[in-house]
Design a protein around this motif. Structure first.
Motif, PDB file in Angstrom:
ATOM      1  N   SER A  17      37.431  36.000  39.838  1.00 31.14           N
ATOM      2  CA  SER A  17      37.612  36.525  38.487  1.00 31.14           C
ATOM      3  C   SER A  17      39.027  37.037  38.284  1.00 31.14           C
ATOM      4  O   SER A  17      39.692  37.457  39.240  1.00 31.14           O
ATOM      5  CB  SER A  17      36.631  37.673  38.232  1.00 31.14           C
ATOM      6  OG  SER A  17      35.297  37.238  38.337  1.00 31.14           O
ATOM      7  N   VAL A  64      34.276  27.371  28.221  1.00 32.83           N
ATOM      8  CA  VAL A  64      34.324  28.719  28.821  1.00 32.83           C
ATOM      9  C   VAL A  64      33.112  29.579  28.466  1.00 32.83           C
ATOM     10  O   VAL A  64      32.982  30.694  28.980  1.00 32.83           O
ATOM     11  CB  VAL A  64      35.608  29.476  28.432  1.00 32.83           C
ATOM     12  CG1 VAL A  64      36.835  28.701  28.855  1.00 32.83           C
ATOM     13  CG2 VAL A  64      35.638  29.806  26.951  1.00 32.83           C
ATOM     14  N   PHE A  68      33.740  33.262  30.331  1.00 36.39           N
ATOM     15  CA  PHE A  68      34.822  34.110  29.830  1.00 36.39           C
ATOM     16  C   PHE A  68      34.293  35.022  28.727  1.00 36.39           C
ATOM     17  O   PHE A  68      33.422  34.629  27.946  1.00 36.39           O
ATOM     18  CB  PHE A  68      35.959  33.268  29.257  1.00 36.39           C
ATOM     19  CG  PHE A  68      36.737  32.437  30.241  1.00 36.39           C
ATOM     20  CD1 PHE A  68      36.329  32.286  31.549  1.00 36.39           C
ATOM     21  CD2 PHE A  68      37.895  31.797  29.845  1.00 36.39           C
ATOM     22  CE1 PHE A  68      37.042  31.515  32.456  1.00 36.39           C
ATOM     23  CE2 PHE A  68      38.636  31.019  30.723  1.00 36.39           C
ATOM     24  CZ  PHE A  68      38.192  30.878  32.038  1.00 36.39           C
ATOM     25  N   MET A  83      37.716  36.656  32.797  1.00 39.88           N
ATOM     26  CA  MET A  83      37.429  35.292  33.241  1.00 39.88           C
ATOM     27  C   MET A  83      36.671  35.344  34.561  1.00 39.88           C
ATOM     28  O   MET A  83      37.211  35.803  35.570  1.00 39.88           O
ATOM     29  CB  MET A  83      38.731  34.501  33.394  1.00 39.88           C
ATOM     30  CG  MET A  83      39.608  34.502  32.138  1.00 39.88           C
ATOM     31  SD  MET A  83      41.037  33.417  32.274  1.00 39.88           S
ATOM     32  CE  MET A  83      41.943  34.214  33.597  1.00 39.88           C
TER      33      MET A  83
END
Length: 122
Positions: A17, A64, A68, A83
């Protein structure tokens, strides 16, 4: 100084991350929508995620969603892009951009940062 300033890029292993931050440096941009775009070498810059100036409306690119999260701290005047579950395909320069109305097209954003590199190793 760029109108918006990004930070938080770096190198991370796949599955890891990172949190990117974006600060609208110009006072007039505090009430602007903010979006993150990314540019992968050899490809066009693409929309990643966006948030309204109030922070109550968000939008994500399909690639994403679920990984995200974009958020906004109005008091601190900062937008974050969390993320998770990063993949090598996420390796790119990530750019923060500001616009009065927001959207997902590059042409809608007149104010850009200089970008921050995110590298995901396999």
């Amino acid at each position: 100084q760029a109108p918006v300033v990004e930070s938080g890029g770096g190198v991370v292993q796949a599955g890891g991350s990172l949190r990117l931050s974006c600060v609208p440096a110009e006072r007039g941009l505090k009430r602007f929508a903010i979006a993150w775009f990314r540019e992968i070498p050899g490809k066009e810059r693409e929309f990643v995620a966006g948030i309204s100036w109030e922070g109550d409306s968000t939008d994500y690119a399909d690639f994403v969603k679920g990984r995200f999260t974009i958020s906004r701290d109005i008091v601190q005047n900062v937008v974050h892009l969390q993320m998770n579950s990063l993949e090598p395909e996420d390796t790119a320069v990530y750019y923060c951009a500001a616009a009065s109305t927001g959207g997902s097209r590059l042409s809608e954003y007149p104010y850009w940062g200089q970008g921050t590199q995110v590298t995901v190793s396999s």
